[in-house]
Design a protein around this motif. Structure first.
Motif, short mmCIF file in Angstrom:
data_model
loop_
_atom_site.label_atom_id
_atom_site.label_comp_id
_atom_site.label_asym_id
_atom_site.label_seq_id
_atom_site.Cartn_x
_atom_site.Cartn_y
_atom_site.Cartn_z
N GLU A 1 23.58 16.25 -34.21
CA GLU A 1 24.43 15.93 -33.05
C GLU A 1 23.60 15.37 -31.91
O GLU A 1 23.97 14.37 -31.28
CB GLU A 1 25.16 17.18 -32.60
CG GLU A 1 26.06 16.93 -31.40
CD GLU A 1 26.78 18.18 -30.92
OE1 GLU A 1 27.43 18.08 -29.86
OE2 GLU A 1 26.69 19.24 -31.57
N GLU A 2 22.47 15.99 -31.64
CA GLU A 2 21.58 15.50 -30.57
C GLU A 2 21.12 14.08 -30.85
O GLU A 2 21.16 13.21 -29.97
CB GLU A 2 20.37 16.43 -30.44
CG GLU A 2 19.35 15.95 -29.42
CD GLU A 2 18.04 16.74 -29.46
OE1 GLU A 2 17.17 16.42 -28.64
OE2 GLU A 2 17.89 17.65 -30.31
N ARG B 1 23.99 11.61 -30.33
CA ARG B 1 24.24 11.40 -28.90
C ARG B 1 23.21 10.45 -28.29
O ARG B 1 23.56 9.57 -27.50
CB ARG B 1 24.25 12.72 -28.14
CG ARG B 1 25.47 13.56 -28.39
CD ARG B 1 25.45 14.82 -27.52
NE ARG B 1 26.45 15.76 -27.93
CZ ARG B 1 27.75 15.68 -27.62
NH1 ARG B 1 28.16 14.68 -26.88
NH2 ARG B 1 28.61 16.58 -28.04
N SER C 1 23.95 6.93 -29.47
CA SER C 1 25.11 6.38 -28.79
C SER C 1 24.82 6.04 -27.33
O SER C 1 25.17 4.96 -26.86
CB SER C 1 26.26 7.39 -28.86
OG SER C 1 27.39 6.89 -28.20
N LYS C 2 24.18 6.93 -26.61
CA LYS C 2 23.97 6.74 -25.17
C LYS C 2 22.80 5.83 -24.84
O LYS C 2 22.88 5.04 -23.91
CB LYS C 2 23.76 8.09 -24.48
CG LYS C 2 25.01 8.92 -24.41
CD LYS C 2 24.75 10.23 -23.69
CE LYS C 2 26.02 11.05 -23.61
NZ LYS C 2 25.81 12.33 -22.92
N PRO D 1 32.02 8.50 -23.77
CA PRO D 1 31.12 8.50 -24.93
C PRO D 1 30.86 9.87 -25.51
O PRO D 1 30.83 10.86 -25.02
CB PRO D 1 29.84 7.89 -24.40
CG PRO D 1 29.90 7.93 -22.94
CD PRO D 1 31.34 8.09 -22.57
#
Length: 148
Positions: free
Chosen positions: A129-130, A133, A136-137, A148
């Protein structure tokens, strides 16, 4: 190789979606063209854009965007809602009809995520998950989403 592994996962998500769409074509349940599907996914991802915002994001002319939006309104996949702040402005909202159509993709994603949760430890899932993220960011600045 990392690139190939990512490409394989991305491709499998797309191909599963296509399989389900074509299955629905056989029973006449699907009525979106490929381009309309791209438009709908974009409108949903942008979260109630105006036609101008949609056109700018897709890098198409306003008349072209208006034509596509009007077709999607006629088919019942989106509706135009007048802005309360600016009465001249309309926001595009996806309808339940589209959400039912789109659930094909979401249902499979949830299924795969459940498999991931069962297969990997909570620490590994938290790391995944990290990493997602961050990708994506930080690593995809060309595409900005409202939430987002």
């Amino acid at each position: 190789m990392l690139e190939q592994a990512f490409f394989n996962v991305y491709t499998k998500f797309k191909l599963h979606f296509y399989q389900e769409i074509f299955r629905r074509f056989q029973t006449r349940e699907a009525s979106l063209t490929t381009v309309e599907t791209f438009c709908m996914e974009t409108i949903q991802a942008l979260g109630r854009p105006t036609i101008s915002e949609f056109a700018a994001f897709m890098r198409i002319s306003l008349p072209n965007a208006t034509y596509k939006v009007n077709s999607l309104v006629k088919k019942g996949y989106i509706q135009k809602k007048q802005s309360q702040e600016d009465q001249r402005e309309y926001h595009l909202e996806v309808t339940q009809k589209y959400l039912d159509y789109y659930s094909i993709s979401v249902t499979y994603m949830v299924e795969v995520m459940n498999r991931i949760s069962r297969r990997f430890s909570s620490e590994e899932c938290a790391k995944l998950e990290e990493m997602l993220r961050i990708v994506s960011k930080e690593l995809m600045p060309e595409v900005t989403l409202p939430n987002p």
